[in-house]
Write a protein that holds these residues in place. Structure first.
Motif, short mmCIF file in Angstrom:
data_model
loop_
_atom_site.label_atom_id
_atom_site.label_comp_id
_atom_site.label_asym_id
_atom_site.label_seq_id
_atom_site.Cartn_x
_atom_site.Cartn_y
_atom_site.Cartn_z
N PRO A 1 25.27 19.53 46.32
CA PRO A 1 23.99 19.00 45.83
C PRO A 1 24.17 17.86 44.83
O PRO A 1 23.39 16.93 44.80
N ARG A 2 25.21 17.95 44.02
CA ARG A 2 25.43 16.93 42.99
C ARG A 2 25.60 15.57 43.65
O ARG A 2 25.00 14.58 43.27
N LEU A 3 26.45 15.54 44.70
CA LEU A 3 26.74 14.27 45.37
C LEU A 3 25.56 13.79 46.20
O LEU A 3 25.26 12.60 46.22
N ILE A 4 24.87 14.73 46.86
CA ILE A 4 23.76 14.31 47.72
C ILE A 4 22.58 13.83 46.85
O ILE A 4 21.90 12.87 47.20
N GLU A 5 22.38 14.48 45.69
CA GLU A 5 21.34 14.00 44.78
C GLU A 5 21.67 12.59 44.31
O GLU A 5 20.80 11.73 44.19
N GLN A 6 22.94 12.36 44.06
CA GLN A 6 23.35 11.03 43.62
C GLN A 6 23.13 10.01 44.74
O GLN A 6 22.64 8.91 44.51
N LEU A 7 23.47 10.43 45.96
CA LEU A 7 23.29 9.54 47.11
C LEU A 7 21.81 9.18 47.27
O LEU A 7 21.44 8.01 47.36
N LEU A 8 20.96 10.23 47.24
CA LEU A 8 19.53 9.99 47.40
C LEU A 8 19.00 9.12 46.27
O LEU A 8 18.19 8.22 46.47
N GLY A 9 19.51 9.41 45.06
CA GLY A 9 19.10 8.63 43.89
C GLY A 9 19.43 7.15 44.07
O GLY A 9 18.59 6.28 43.82
N ASN A 10 20.65 6.88 44.54
CA ASN A 10 21.05 5.48 44.74
C ASN A 10 20.17 4.80 45.78
O ASN A 10 19.75 3.66 45.60
N VAL A 11 19.91 5.52 46.88
CA VAL A 11 19.09 4.92 47.94
C VAL A 11 17.67 4.67 47.43
O VAL A 11 17.09 3.60 47.65
N LEU A 12 17.13 5.66 46.69
CA LEU A 12 15.76 5.50 46.16
C LEU A 12 15.71 4.38 45.13
O LEU A 12 14.72 3.64 45.06
N GLU A 13 16.76 4.25 44.35
CA GLU A 13 16.79 3.20 43.34
C GLU A 13 16.73 1.83 44.03
O GLU A 13 16.01 0.94 43.61
N ASN A 14 17.52 1.71 45.11
CA ASN A 14 17.48 0.46 45.89
C ASN A 14 16.09 0.20 46.41
O ASN A 14 15.58 -0.92 46.32
N ALA A 15 15.47 1.24 46.99
CA ALA A 15 14.14 1.08 47.56
C ALA A 15 13.16 0.64 46.46
O ALA A 15 12.37 -0.29 46.65
N GLY A 16 13.27 1.31 45.33
CA GLY A 16 12.37 0.98 44.22
C GLY A 16 12.58 -0.44 43.72
O GLY A 16 11.63 -1.12 43.33
N ARG A 17 13.82 -0.90 43.73
CA ARG A 17 14.10 -2.22 43.21
C ARG A 17 13.71 -3.31 44.20
O ARG A 17 13.22 -4.36 43.80
N HIS A 18 13.94 -3.07 45.49
CA HIS A 18 13.75 -4.15 46.46
C HIS A 18 12.36 -4.17 47.08
O HIS A 18 11.85 -5.23 47.40
N ALA A 19 11.79 -2.96 47.28
CA ALA A 19 10.44 -2.95 47.87
C ALA A 19 9.44 -3.26 46.76
O ALA A 19 9.55 -2.72 45.66
N PRO A 20 8.49 -4.12 47.03
CA PRO A 20 7.55 -4.50 45.96
C PRO A 20 6.68 -3.31 45.52
O PRO A 20 6.53 -2.33 46.25
N ALA A 21 6.11 -3.41 44.30
CA ALA A 21 5.27 -2.35 43.77
C ALA A 21 4.14 -2.06 44.74
O ALA A 21 3.60 -2.97 45.38
#
Lengths: 637, 232
Positions: free
Chosen positions: A521-541
């Protein structure tokens, strides 16, 4: 070298199959090959005890053994019988025991078979074993004399009696002087077949019997006339001459056979060495060559990184002496110790330096005249060339690896210094401004500067963590700790961690509330976090981010999809490389997020796939165990 | 226990972090003793009255874990561990060997004060023989009657769920490590349950806070354990 080599040992009629079986077993061990023993018998011949015993022994030693009965014992018939066995392994070795050529040079079955096999089955390697009795005996007076074989004495005695009987029958019709010629013929035969010693004995015996039986008065010793001394003298000369000639011819043919075998061994060695890719292969090739040419065993010692000689065999040394080997390695002179078995230590000379030491154990001592020493030196030289090649190949590989490591390190350093410098600039600038211009800074500006410092410090921290994580995951320093995890919890944990980045986005989750995922779970949460962070940063508000989970047979699929601009077309898979950013302008990213995700997926035995759908889509595919998790807890409260 | 009387011992070898901690704690109204190594920390712990320990895991002279084990032989005062990212396993080990809580560097001052408050409150409760009734918003856990109610209505729990909840409640507001949970709920040698622990917690969470997403009461501390957050 593949271990598919197969040895077919074929015992011909009249040979003791036990000798061949023993040699075949030795050879199979030396070459790490499988082994089959075939004993050929003539149809209608009686079963003999030696055959049965050889078959039983071979089977007990774990090798396949069969008796094959043939109607006609011709080379072609034998080869046809052998063909199915020889065709089986890619690298078959046919072992035969040598037979003597027949009377007046008629080729023996073994030599005819060898010739035919060499002509028709070129993939088969021939190994002709000497008969035990003649194995590498030093050639001396004993050979000329014919040794001490009982059979030769019987031949001599029978010939003597036959000649005397013939003389007895001729006595009525011929002059006594002419009957001596019978003995002359006998001397020729004995000289031809039984050696010089027996020929002399024959002449002496014939003098006695001639005087007793054929010369009147019969059955009394009379003094011979001088002409008989002359005749017997000539007989003696002829016997000696013939036996010497025969022995010379047989020595020559032995020599030729040995030379052919050496040439064969040398060729085989070259052939094996071409395919050698490790020192173990080189050692195996050397062993095979030494075994088939000189009936010996070899060991290879190569220097390690510190220059100490180490055996190539994992099992360690069998007979080589480390001290002697070290001396040979240091001086480059070969050393021979002992006498049957003799142990030789030969240096292996490369172009610039010595590459190792070849230790050889031979059952019989080396003969100076036979070229055996040269052969062994040739083996060592051939193997040295290959070792040198292997060394160069290894150097090439490692230098290519070093260059790649260097490149990654440089990229890493460049990226780190760039990525650290910008937040550091903000931090140093803001803090120095707060310290030095404290009187002119308004409370609002002060607040803004401090928040900026905190944000940038956190960014440096994130970057550092990402680098550390990537290094540790890729370096194998992160042990997987797998457990059953409720998927919605994984999603919500990752969403909570990225709360600030995703505040302006509409996030939706599509997953069964009871869905479970077998993962760390630690690694998968990190993976999901990274992907979501990208989405949040690149996809407009205001854009949508969808999280999805589907279970498949023995696998699970997690999908994160946004409706932002997506990955740069055609460069989707590049995004998983270190320090690759979608666009240079997008600040805040470390260029490591997806590289970490890919490393996490790989660590789980799964994979990450990036694609552009309506926006960026990241799909994580993870293998899942077959067994369903036990989740019910029916215990009463 | 008034905050003015609280004494914190900071054992940290990095002078910058130490000075930051001392500053933040003094500003927060604590009395602070500082040590730059385990030996000095142990001496201070022996001859001063300390209410709470802040111990860094990477000390120059000795392992921070050893210092904690040493302290636990004679004092039950709360210990908070300061750990870096690379010390995950040591952090869990520290909790298992008696530390009460942990802070991952870098941490904010608010987090530091919150952890100290929880630790001190818990220490005070232990000395008062503990509470038997805990409140999580609308949910009330009665440890002596072994009941859980929401708005007065009973929540049915299975035996395992109750044992899990009781253990977490006993250590309310503090992290309970996975190892501790496994040992105390299933007994030693029951490690196969480790694979399902998240699932059990998930079921328990759905009963306690069915609408909260993300959870606010029964928290997963990934890689460490679980924490039950109760009202004061």
């Amino acid at each position: 070298m593949p271990a598919s080599r197969q040895i077919i040992a074929c015992a011909l009629p009249g040979q003791d199959p036990r000798v061949l079986a023993e040699r075949a077993l030795d050879k199979a061990r030396a070459l790490d090959a499988s082994c089959t023993l075939l004993v050929l018998t003539r149809a209608g011949s009686d079963d003999d005890a030696a055959t049965a015993q050889a078959l039983a022994q071979a089977r007990a030693a774990g090798i396949e053994a069969q008796q094959v009965t043939l109607e006609r014992m011709t080379a072609a018939a034998v080869l046809d019988t052998l063909r199915p066995w020889l065709g089986r392994g890619q690298r078959a070795v046919l072992m035969l025991q040598r037979q003597h050529d027949g009377f007046l040079g008629a080729a023996s079955l073994s030599s005819r078979l060898a010739t035919l096999c060499a002509d028709e089955l070129s993939h088969v390697r021939l190994h002709v074993v000497r008969a035990t009795a003649e194995r590498r005996h030093p050639r001396g007076l004993g050979t000329y004399m014919g040794g001490a074989s009982l059979k030769a004495w019987w031949l001599t005695l029978l010939t003597l009696l036959a000649c005397t009987l013939a003389g007895e029958l001729m006595r009525e019709h011929f002059e006594p002087a002419n009957t001596v010629m019978i003995y002359m013929a006998g001397t020729t035969l004995v000289g031809l077949r039984a050696g010089m010693g027996r020929a002399i004995a024959f002449v002496l015996g014939s003098v006695l019997l001639y005087d007793l039986v054929l010369l009147p008065p019969y059955w009394t010793i009379v003094k011979l006339r001088p002409q008989y001394y002359f005749t017997f003298g000539v007989m003696l000369g002829v016997g000696c001459l013939i036996s010497w000639l025969v022995s010379n011819v047989s020595a020559k043919s032995d020599e030729l056979a040995a030379r052919a075998q050496r040439a064969q061994a040398r060729n085989d060695l070259s052939y094996d060495l071409v395919r050698a890719s490790t020192p173990q292969d080189v050692q195996l090739a050397l062993r095979s060559a030494i075994d088939s040419s000189l009936d010996g065993w070899g060991e290879l010692l190569l220097p390690d990184a510190e220059g100490r000689l180490r055996p190539v065999d994992v099992a360690g040394l069998q007979f080589a002496d480390p001290g002697t080997a070290a001396r040979v390695f240091a001086t480059g002179d070969h050393v021979a110790t002992g006498d049957s078995p003799i142990v030789l230590h030969l240096p292996m000379q490369g172009t610039h330096e010595r590459l190792g030491v070849l230790a050889i154990r031979l059952k019989a001592p080396l003969r100076d005249d036979s070229g055996d020493a040269n052969l062994l030196r040739a083996f060592a030289d051939k193997a040295a060339v290959v070792l040198q090649r292997l060394q160069l190949e290894a150097m090439n590989t490692s230098s290519a690896l070093e260059a790649e490591t260097e490149r990654v390190r440089n990229t890493l350093l460049a990226a780190i210094s760039h990525d650290f410098r910008s937040p550091m600039t903000t931090i140093v600038g803001s803090v120095s401004s707060l310290l030095e211009q404290r009187d002119v800074i308004s409370p609002a500006l002060r607040e803004r500067l401090l928040r900026g410092v905190l944000g940038e410090a956190r960014r440096v921290h994130t970057l550092m963590n990402n680098l550390l994580d990537l290094t540790r995951i890729e370096g194998g320093a992160v042990p997987l700790s797998l457990e059953w995890c409720p998927v919605d919890e994984l999603f919500s944990a990752a969403l909570t961690a990225q709360g600030a980045t995703l505040a302006e986005h509409r996030v939706s989750m599509a997953c069964d509330p009871d869905a479970l995922l077998w993962c760390d779970p630690r690694l998968i949460e990190q993976l999901l976090g990274n992907v979501l962070e990208n989405a949040g940063r690149h996809a407009p508000a205001g854009s949508r981010i969808r999280l999805g989970f589907t279970a498949e047979t023995a696998a699970a699929r997690l999908v994160v999809q946004d409706d932002g601009p997506g990955f740069p077309p055609g460069r989707e898979q590049d995004m998983m490389k270190k320090f690759t950013r979608g666009s240079q302008q997008s600040s805040g990213g470390t260029g490591l997020g997806l590289a970490i995700c890919a490393a996490v997926a790989k660590l789980h035995g799964g994979r990450l796939e990036l694609s552009n759908q309506s926006g960026a889509q990241v799909m994580l595919w993870l293998p899942q165990p077959d067994c369903a998790p036990i989740t019910d807890d029916d215990e009463a409260p | 226990m008034s905050r003015d009387a609280c004494t914190v011992l900071v054992v940290e070898d990095d002078p910058a972090i130490r000075s930051m901690l001392v500053g933040a704690l003094t500003a927060g109204g604590y009395q602070v003793h500082e040590a730059d190594c385990a030996a000095k920390g142990e001496t201070l712990a022996g001859n001063r009255r300390i209410d709470v320990f802040l111990i860094d895991l990477g000390l120059p002279d000795r392992d921070g874990l050893e210092l904690i084990r040493g302290l636990r032989r004679w004092t039950q005062r709360p210990v908070i561990v300061l750990s870096g990212r690379t010390q995950e396993s040591e952090k869990v080990e520290a909790l298992d060997s008696g530390a009460d809580d942990y802070l991952i560097k870098p941490f904010g001052v608010a987090e530091l004060h919150a952890r100290l408050r929880v630790a001190l409150r818990h220490a005070a409760q232990t000395s008062q023989a503990g509470r038997t009734s805990l409140r999580l918003g609308a949910v009330v856990i009665d440890l002596s009657a072994k009941t859980v109610t929401r708005d007065g209505e009973a929540i049915r729990l299975t035996g395992t769920q109750w044992r899990l909840l009781a253990l977490l409640a006993k250590h309310a507001n503090r992290v309970v490590t996975t190892r501790q949970l496994l040992q105390e709920v299933w007994g030693p040698g029951q490690s196969e349950h480790a694979h399902y622990l998240r699932v059990y917690i998930h079921q328990l969470r759905r009963r306690l806070e069915p609408d909260a997403n993300p959870p606010t009461r029964l928290l997963t501390e990934t890689g460490v354990g679980y924490r039950l957050v109760v009202d004061d």
